[in-house]
Structure formats: structure tokens, C-alpha cells
Enzyme design. Structure first.
Site, PDB file in Angstrom:
ATOM      1  N   SER A  70       0.335  -1.343   0.167  1.00 54.28           N
ATOM      2  CA  SER A  70       0.049   0.335   0.134  1.00 54.28           C
ATOM      3  C   SER A  70       1.067   1.073   0.333  1.00 54.28           C
ATOM      4  CB  SER A  70      -1.291  -0.010   1.032  1.00 54.28           C
ATOM      5  OG  SER A  70      -0.349  -0.666   2.061  1.00 54.28           O
ATOM      6  N   ASP A  96      -3.365   6.173  11.508  1.00 51.57           N
ATOM      7  CA  ASP A  96      -2.431   5.998  10.729  1.00 51.57           C
ATOM      8  C   ASP A  96      -1.217   7.154  10.250  1.00 51.57           C
ATOM      9  OD1 ASP A  96      -1.706   5.087   8.508  1.00 51.57           O
ATOM     10  OD2 ASP A  96      -2.766   5.373   6.810  1.00 51.57           O
ATOM     11  N   HIS A 129       0.530   5.324   7.052  1.00 52.33           N
ATOM     12  CA  HIS A 129       0.415   5.911   5.268  1.00 52.33           C
ATOM     13  C   HIS A 129       1.094   7.200   4.822  1.00 52.33           C
ATOM     14  CE1 HIS A 129      -1.691   2.221   5.538  1.00 52.33           C
ATOM     15  NE2 HIS A 129      -0.862   1.877   4.338  1.00 52.33           N
TER      16      HIS A 129
END
Ligand code: NAG
Ligand code: NAG
Ligand code: NAG
Ligand code: NAG
Length: 443
Positions: free
Chosen positions: A181, A422, A425
Site C-alpha cells: 500500500s 494512521d 501511510h
């Protein structure tokens, strides 16, 4: 190079000399056995030989390929690790020659400079392909300084991003990102950077799949993303349904994925974070279906890197295909690492870290050394995009709570962003744009 060696050699004590001879002999011996395996035409025989030496030649085109792993694959038995390793030979390897990349300035060593006149390089709201997992502004982030930082190497300047020139480099070509990702985020950043100058009716995006393709008609070019988080074949190769209890990999084969990437002209690979989630199950191609062994994550990653290296060594002609490897993307899960005594994570961070050479606990040095070794062996066939250090500084660049989550955050979690954010990312526009600028710099 050779002169320096011989001068040094005369001063080496005899014991060290003998030791080195032994090492050389061992290496030659192992390589020769691999070569024998490699050149043998009977695959059954190959695998038997390989296990005898405990070095396995990866990516064998056996007559009957083992059934591919998918998300329904299971281990019916898990045995102790047999000690088998991946051994490969680079047919063009020249032991006297290191990587040829030393010359010029190290663009990975530098600092972040606030520059709101030329950044961001694109606008979040103007990209129809933005991912809701990375669209931080859309999801409520109001401090937008994270979009305005330019990477400034110490000893030179990065090439200025020029979207038309980038398209000219891509004309009649397939550019493909392959990985997890993080790499998908870089791909989205690249598509967003590129799409603005293409009329809407001359561009298209295929539906999200194992391989997802952005096409620009007039340039006869594509910018693609292949989901392969562990590089080797695994039970997690479904781009959506990969939340599984156990990871099973086939450590000696990238052939399933390579069949998709082999015709790309420019390849950008990554892999790292998926290996940091504990032990993985391995299923050798030679073993019966369902019969597994277990290894630690970093051991699994080393096998995967070597299986990948074998494919690159044997299939890439650097004059016709460009291959890049993006090093590990750092995380910022523990604010105590840059702010001793604090208890949060990256939530609320608005500025990059200024301390030169800052290195967080999430970026594993032994793993970096292992990657160094594999890439060094591949020499000019692979260029490194070394994002680790420069991204380490960017504790401010993560989505934190400003993204769409797989499972929407519960009230309880929303109230404790210092625990649930998060910090892995990256918001786009943001840090991945600069990774792409580095790629552009080297193309
Ligand atoms: C850029 O940032 C400076 C300092 O924060 C501010 O004074 C200026 O108005 C900003 N310019 C733009 C174009 O946003
Ligand atoms: C489009 O690009 C492909 C390579 O990706 C090339 O084989 C083909 O000839 C190109 N088509 C045209 C019309 O130039
Ligand atoms: C092992 O499990 C697979 C399913 O993953 C099954 O098809 C196979 O028959 C099993 N083998 C044995 C020996 O139990
Ligand atoms: C990437 O940079 C780090 C230092 O920031 C260095 O230790 C490492 O060896 C580099 N890795 C590669 C593959 O060039």
C-alpha cells in the site's frame, strides 16, 4: 581497485588470509552447486539436489507448476524451518565491479525546506483518482503545511518536476509500480501528478484489480500498479481481501507476479512493512500442498528479496528496462522517539524533524543491510530510491485520523487519536510526490 587490494593483502596476517581463502572456496562451492542446479534440465532432480545443499534455486519453470496460493490456501501441517535458503547466480555478475552509481551528488542526503510558492505539485481536489485513504484535506485536516515542503539535497538540486517532460519519457512505455500500500500511494501520487495535462476523454483508469492501469491515449503510455505486498507469491495477493489470520508465502517464486510485470519498461518495486507483522508460513514449491514451515518476518523477507533478485538478474537488460527499488518507508508510531517523555504518536505533528540523521525505531537497520547486499549484487540492473532517511524526518506527513478507514473509527477511538492514528501511510499531496520527483530525477 585491484591495486589497493594487492597492497593491503601483503600486510594481512596469515590467519586472515587462510580464513578468506576458506570463505572464497565456500562461496565458489555453493555457487557452483547452484549453477549445476540451474543448468540441469530435469526440475525434479533440481529440487532434490537443491535440498541436499540447502540452497534452493528460485523461480524454476518446473513442468508441473505447483498450484498457486490464494486466500483460501491453508497449512495442514507446520514443520520446523528446514534451513533451506534461496541461492541464485547473476549471469552477468562481475565480482571486481561494484555498483556504478557512486559518482555525482547524493540526492538522498539533505533537508526539508518550506516552499509554498512551488509546492504542492498538484491539488488533492483536482485528482479524480485520489484514494480516500490518502486524501487528508478532504477528510478534515486543516493544517496544510505538510503539502509545502521541498526536499533540498545538501550538495546539489533536485531536478524540477516538469510534467510534460515526464510524459515524453513515458511515451510508448509501460511504467509499473509493484508492491504494497505504500507503493500504491506512490502510484496514486504519480497518476495525480501526471493526469492534470491529459484531457479527460483521452485518459482512463481500469477498475481496481490485482493489476490496475491508468492509460493516456495520446502518449500511448500506461502507469500501472500491481499488488504484490510480499513480492513473492502469497495467500495475500488479492488486492482487497487480504486480511487473513496467517501469511503463507512461496519463498522460492515470483513467477506468478513476474508474468504480469515482465513486459513493463520501467519498474518500481518495494516491500517491507508486511514483513514486520510477525512470523510467516512458507510453502516451498517442491513440497506437497499444505505442508508449511515457519520463519521470522525478516527471514521471510530475505528469501523474497533473493527470489526477486534472481528474476532481476536473469531477466533485466539495463539498456532496455529500468528497475528501481524503493527502500523502507518509515513509520511514526511513538512520539517518544523524537520527543522523549511524550506518549503519543504522529497525531498533531505539524513540522518535520530537524535533527540531522534522525532514525526511528520502525526502520530496521539489519533489514536495510540485507537490502543493501541484494541490491549491490544486482549492480547496474537496479537503481535505489532511498526514501528512508528523508521520510524519517516527516512525522507531519501521515494521515493520522484524516482518512477513510477500513472499519470506520468508533467514537471511543476518535476520542483518542493519540492512540489510534494512521502513522504509516502518507497524505497526498505530500511526501510520495517527492519520492516520485526522485524517480523523475533518475529517469
Ligand atoms: C507562504 O507562507 C508565508 C509564511 O507562512 C506566508 O506569509 C505567505 O502568505 C504564503 N504564501 C502563499 C502563496 O501561500
Ligand atoms: C504503443 O506502445 C507500445 C509499447 O508499449 C508499442 O509496442 C506500440 O508500437 C506503440 N503504438 C504506437 C501506435 O506507437
Ligand atoms: C492440505 O490442505 C489442502 C487445502 O489447502 C487440501 O486440498 C489437501 O488435500 C490437504 N492435504 C493433506 C495431505 O491433508
Ligand atoms: C539508504 O540510506 C541509508 C542512510 O540513510 C543507508 O544506511 C542505506 O545503506 C541506504 N540503502 C541503500 C539500499 O542504498
Amino acid at each position: 581497485m585491484s591495486q589497493r587490494w594487492s597492497r593491503k593483502n601483503t600486510r594481512l596476517p596469515l590467519a586472515i588470509l587462510l580464513f578468506m581463502l576458506l570463505v572464497t572456496f565456500t562461496i565458489l562451492y555453493i555457487e557452483r552447486s547452484i549453477q549445476e542446479i540451474h543448468h540441469d534440465t530435469n526440475p525434479e532432480q533440481n529440487l532434490r539436489e537443491a535440498s541436499r545443499f540447502t540452497y534452493v534455486k528460485p523461480n524454476l519453470h518446473a513442468n508441473k507448476l505447483p498450484e498457486v496460493l490464494d486466500r483460501f490456501s491453508r497449512c495442514n501441517s507446520t514443520n520446523e524451518y528446514s534451513g533451506k535458503k534461496i541461492g541464485w547466480v547473476d549471469p552477468n555478475e562481475d565480482p571486481g565491479q561494484g555498483s556504478a552509481e557512486e559518482e555525482g551528488c547524493d540526492v538522498f542526503s539533505g533537508k526539508w525546506v518550506f516552499d509554498n510558492s512551488s509546492y504542492p505539485l498538484h491539488k488533492e481536489s483536482e485528482c479524480p483518482y485520489m484514494s480516500d485513504q490518502l486524501a487528508c484535506q478532504k477528510h478534515g485536516r486543516t493544517d496544510l503545511e505538510y503539502q509545502y515542503w521541498r526536499w533540498q539535497p545538501h550538495a546539489c538540486n533536485l531536478k524540477r518536476w516538469n510534467v510534460r517532460e515526464m510524459w515524453e519519457k513515458l511515451r510508448d512505455k509501460r511504467l509499473m509500480f509493484v508492491g504494497d500500500s505504500l507503493n500504491r500511494g506512490q502510484w496514486i501520487s504519480m497518476v495525480c501528478l501526471l493526469q492534470s495535462v491529459i484531457p479527460r476523454e483521452k485518459q482512463s483508469m481500469s477498475p481496481n484489480a490485482h493489476l490496475t492501469i491508468f492509460r493516456a491515449e495520446d502518449y500511448n503510455a500506461t502507469v500501472e500498479f500491481l499488488w504484490a505486498p510480499l513480492l513473492v507469491e502469497s495467500n495475500s495477493d488479492d488486492p482487497v481481501n487480504h486480511r487473513l489470520e496467517e501469511r503463507i508465502i512461496r519463498p522460492d517464486s515470483v513467477l506468478k507476479h513476474a508474468s504480469k510485470w515482465q513486459h513493463a519498461d520501467i519498474l518500481i518495486f518495494n516491500t517491507y512493512l508486511w514483513w514486520r507483522q510477525g512470523p510467516v508460513k512458507i510453502q516451498w514449491s517442491s513440497e506437497e500442498k499444505g505442508s508449511c514451515e515457519e520463519v521470522k518476518g525478516d527471514g521471510g523477507m530475505e528469501m523474497a528479496m533473493n527470489a526477486w533478485g534472481d528474476w532481476i538478474a536473469n531477466n533485466v537488460d539495463p539498456k532496455r528496462k529500468r528497475v528501481f527499488f524503493v527502500t523502507m518507508s518509515p513509520t511514526h508510531q511513538w512520539s517518544r522517539e523524537w520527543n522523549p517523555g511524550s506518549e503519543g504518536n504522529c497525531y498533531g505533528e505539524k513540522k518535520p524533524i530537524e535533527e540531522e540523521s534522525y532514525w526511528g525505531g520502525g526502520s530496521d537497520i539489519p533489514t536495510m543491510r540485507m537490502v543493501d547486499r541484494v541490491l549491490k549484487r544486482l549492480g547496474p540492473k537496479v537503481s535505489v530510491i532511498n526514501i528512508t532517511q528523508l521520510s524519517e524526518y516527516r512525522k507531519d506527513g501521515h494521515p493520522t485520523v484524516y482518512r477513510k478507514f477500513w472499519e470506520p473509527l468508533t467514537e471511543d477511538r476518535l476520542n483518542k487519536p493519540e492512540l489510534y492514528s494512521d502513522c504509516i501511510h502518507w497524505c497526498v499531496p505530500g511526501v510520495p510526490d517527492v519520492w516520485n520527483q526522485l524517480l523523475y530525477h533518475f529517469l
